[in-house]
Design an enzyme around this catalytic site. Structure first.
Site, short mmCIF file in Angstrom:
data_model
loop_
_atom_site.label_atom_id
_atom_site.label_comp_id
_atom_site.label_asym_id
_atom_site.label_seq_id
_atom_site.Cartn_x
_atom_site.Cartn_y
_atom_site.Cartn_z
N THR A 81 0.83 -1.21 0.00
CA THR A 81 0.00 0.00 0.00
C THR A 81 0.86 1.26 0.00
OG1 THR A 81 -0.12 -0.38 2.37
CG2 THR A 81 -2.09 -0.90 1.10
N ASP A 82 2.13 1.14 0.41
CA ASP A 82 2.92 2.37 0.58
C ASP A 82 3.12 3.12 -0.73
OD1 ASP A 82 4.80 0.46 -0.32
OD2 ASP A 82 6.33 0.99 1.17
N GLY A 133 17.23 -11.31 3.08
CA GLY A 133 16.29 -11.99 2.19
C GLY A 133 15.10 -12.58 2.93
N ALA A 134 14.86 -12.13 4.15
CA ALA A 134 13.78 -12.71 4.95
C ALA A 134 12.55 -11.79 4.97
CB ALA A 134 14.26 -12.97 6.37
N SER A 192 13.59 -6.37 5.80
CA SER A 192 14.25 -5.13 5.43
C SER A 192 15.68 -4.98 5.87
CB SER A 192 13.45 -3.94 5.95
OG SER A 192 12.43 -3.70 5.07
N SER A 193 16.47 -5.99 5.58
CA SER A 193 17.90 -5.79 5.78
C SER A 193 18.38 -4.70 4.83
CB SER A 193 18.66 -7.10 5.54
OG SER A 193 18.31 -7.65 4.30
N SER A 194 17.69 -4.51 3.69
CA SER A 194 18.12 -3.45 2.74
C SER A 194 17.96 -2.07 3.36
CB SER A 194 17.26 -3.47 1.48
OG SER A 194 17.02 -4.74 1.05
N GLU A 246 17.75 3.09 -3.24
CA GLU A 246 17.21 1.79 -3.70
C GLU A 246 16.60 1.92 -5.10
OE1 GLU A 246 15.83 -0.50 -0.54
OE2 GLU A 246 14.76 -1.92 -1.79
N ASP A 261 9.74 0.88 4.56
CA ASP A 261 10.85 0.21 5.25
C ASP A 261 11.84 1.21 5.83
OD1 ASP A 261 9.55 -1.93 4.16
OD2 ASP A 261 11.11 -2.43 2.70
C1 GLA Z 1 9.00 -4.03 0.23
C2 GLA Z 1 9.17 -2.55 -0.10
C3 GLA Z 1 8.19 -1.70 0.69
C4 GLA Z 1 6.76 -2.23 0.58
C5 GLA Z 1 6.72 -3.72 0.83
C6 GLA Z 1 5.37 -4.31 0.57
O1 GLA Z 1 9.38 -4.29 1.55
O2 GLA Z 1 10.48 -2.13 0.17
O3 GLA Z 1 8.27 -0.35 0.27
O4 GLA Z 1 6.21 -1.89 -0.65
O5 GLA Z 1 7.66 -4.43 0.05
O6 GLA Z 1 4.44 -3.79 1.46
#
Ligand code: GLA
Length: 388
Positions: A39-40, A125-126, A129-131, A163, A175
């Site tokens: 949704t973001d 990769g889990a 949000s390690s990124s 990113e 994230d």
């Molecule tokens: C990833 C993206 C986020 C979001 C989610 C899904 O984590 O980095 O911005 O879109 O997917 O909700």
């Protein structure tokens, strides 16, 4: 999978860090998202929080004008680069580094050479949000090291741009926002259009957030992510014919959407319907949380998974299996896939007394079905990135 937490504590690493003599140390967390998936980037609502798993950055100036070195202790690898000649190489993690450096330079900030050591107990990769932890933690560290006076929101935005522009995922802002802005024991209800937010107290005892990592990461994730974004844009473009004032799915009601269902390609319609419904669910979930109504909250999580699986089609068989499996256990109020999809974790709302037994049974069933190990950990809503 290795136990990354104990790795981060190993004496060998502690010795290297001791010798390094950092000027600045930053803890940068991963995140969970309770509800509000995909949704973001549709200007909608999300409900994430940072968790107690972090990448730690140790930074020091090295006296050079432009030479930099970044080492990952967990992966035993080092990346050397020149601030004046930041060509991308093949290793994907270096794209995040270069992205952050370049986006900071675009803001007119001048940097000098630095060295950085990273260590992590955040699985990669889990879907946690390690990124974002990598981007935001590095940006915060550079900000502190060179006293750049970037605000938290500038760090969030430049990390998202890193990113987009250097990794190629057109991610939303959730994230990075969660990794930087979170407050412990709270979840954020974030309006991704205005970036206004509420910190909702998250007192769910005797329940816990349990993450079950499928340990699969299907290669579709980046390309399909961008495709979903385009599909939503197509939906908005079509809706504009009848509702010219609309510029995102955030401002479309279910009634408006349903009225023109026959005009839509069925896939685009399903994507749009999921997003509109998921936005409603975030608002309902916030009310349920305020009322301490975790049963309703859990049902909304299941409904979210159903939409992600069947309408948005970003789940995968392993995530669906774990979500179905949870439904047989009455100690679990809700479960769904989390993050971008195609692998990663399910997030479960589970009674604390049932965690151990449930993890054992889920591991057994998962192994039997897929011949794969499941990794489990509980997550606590924690502070966003901070200097330690
Ligand atoms: C990833 C993206 C986020 C979001 C989610 C899904 O984590 O980095 O911005 O879109 O997917 O909700």
């Amino acid at each position: 999978m290795q136990n990354q937490y104990s790795l981060a504590q190993s004496p060998e690493y502690l010795a290297q860090i001791g010798q390094f003599k950092a000027d600045v140390v930053i803890n940068s967390p991963g995140r969970v998202n309770l509800i509000g998936e995909h949704t973001d980037y549709n200007n909608g609502f999300v409900m994430p929080t940072a968790i107690d798993k972090t990448i730690q950055f140790h930074l020091r100036k090295n006296g050079s004008k432009s030479l930099c070195s970044i080492s990952s202790l967990n992966y035993n690898t080092t990346y050397n680069f020149d601030l004046n000649n930041t060509n991308l190489n093949d290793a994907e993690w270096t794209h995040y580094i270069i992205g952050v450096v370049e986006e900071i330079k675009k803001l007119g900030k001048s940097l000098e050479g630095f060295d950085c050591l990273m260590l992590s107990n955040l699985p990669m990769g889990a879907g946690i949000s390690s990124s974002a932890a990598l981007e935001c933690g590095l940006a915060m560290g550079i900000n502190e090291l060179f006293d750049l006076k970037l605000t938290k929101l500038e760090i969030v935005k430049l990390s998202q741009l890193a990113e987009h522009n250097y990794v190629g995922t057109k991610c939303g802002i959730m994230d990075q926002f969660a990794s930087v802005m979170s407050v412990e024991n709270h979840v954020i209800k974030l309006d991704c259009e205005s970036l206004e937010y509420e910190m909702l107290p998250f007192a769910i005892e005797p329940y816990k957030l349990l993450l079950l990592n499928t340990n699969v990461s299907h290669s579709l994730s980046t390309s399909e992510y961008n495709v979903r974004r385009e599909e939503c844009e197509k939906g908005v473009a079509l809706l504009k014919k009848w509702y010219p004032e609309i510029d995102s799915l955030r401002h479309v009601s279910l009634e408006q959407l349903r009225e023109y269902k026959s005009e839509f390609d069925s896939t685009i319609y399903a994507r749009c319907e999921y997003v509109v419904e998921e936005n409603l669910r975030v608002t309902q979930a916030a009310t349920a949380l305020e009322n301490n109504d975790l049963c309703t909250f859990g049902k909304l999580m299941y409904a979210s998974h159903d939409g992600l699986q069947n309408k948005y089609e970003v789940s995968c068989k392993e995530l669906d299996f774990l979500t179905e499996f949870s439904k047989d256990n009455e100690a679990i109020l809700g479960c769904r896939m989390m993050g971008g999809g195609f692998g990663g974790c399910t997030i479960n709302l589970i009674h604390q007394d049932a965690v151990e037994e449930y993890v054992a049974s889920a591991k057994e069933a998962y192994y039997k079905k897929y011949n794969l190990n499941l990794t489990a950990f509980t997550a606590m809503p924690s502070n966003g990135g901070e200097r330690v």
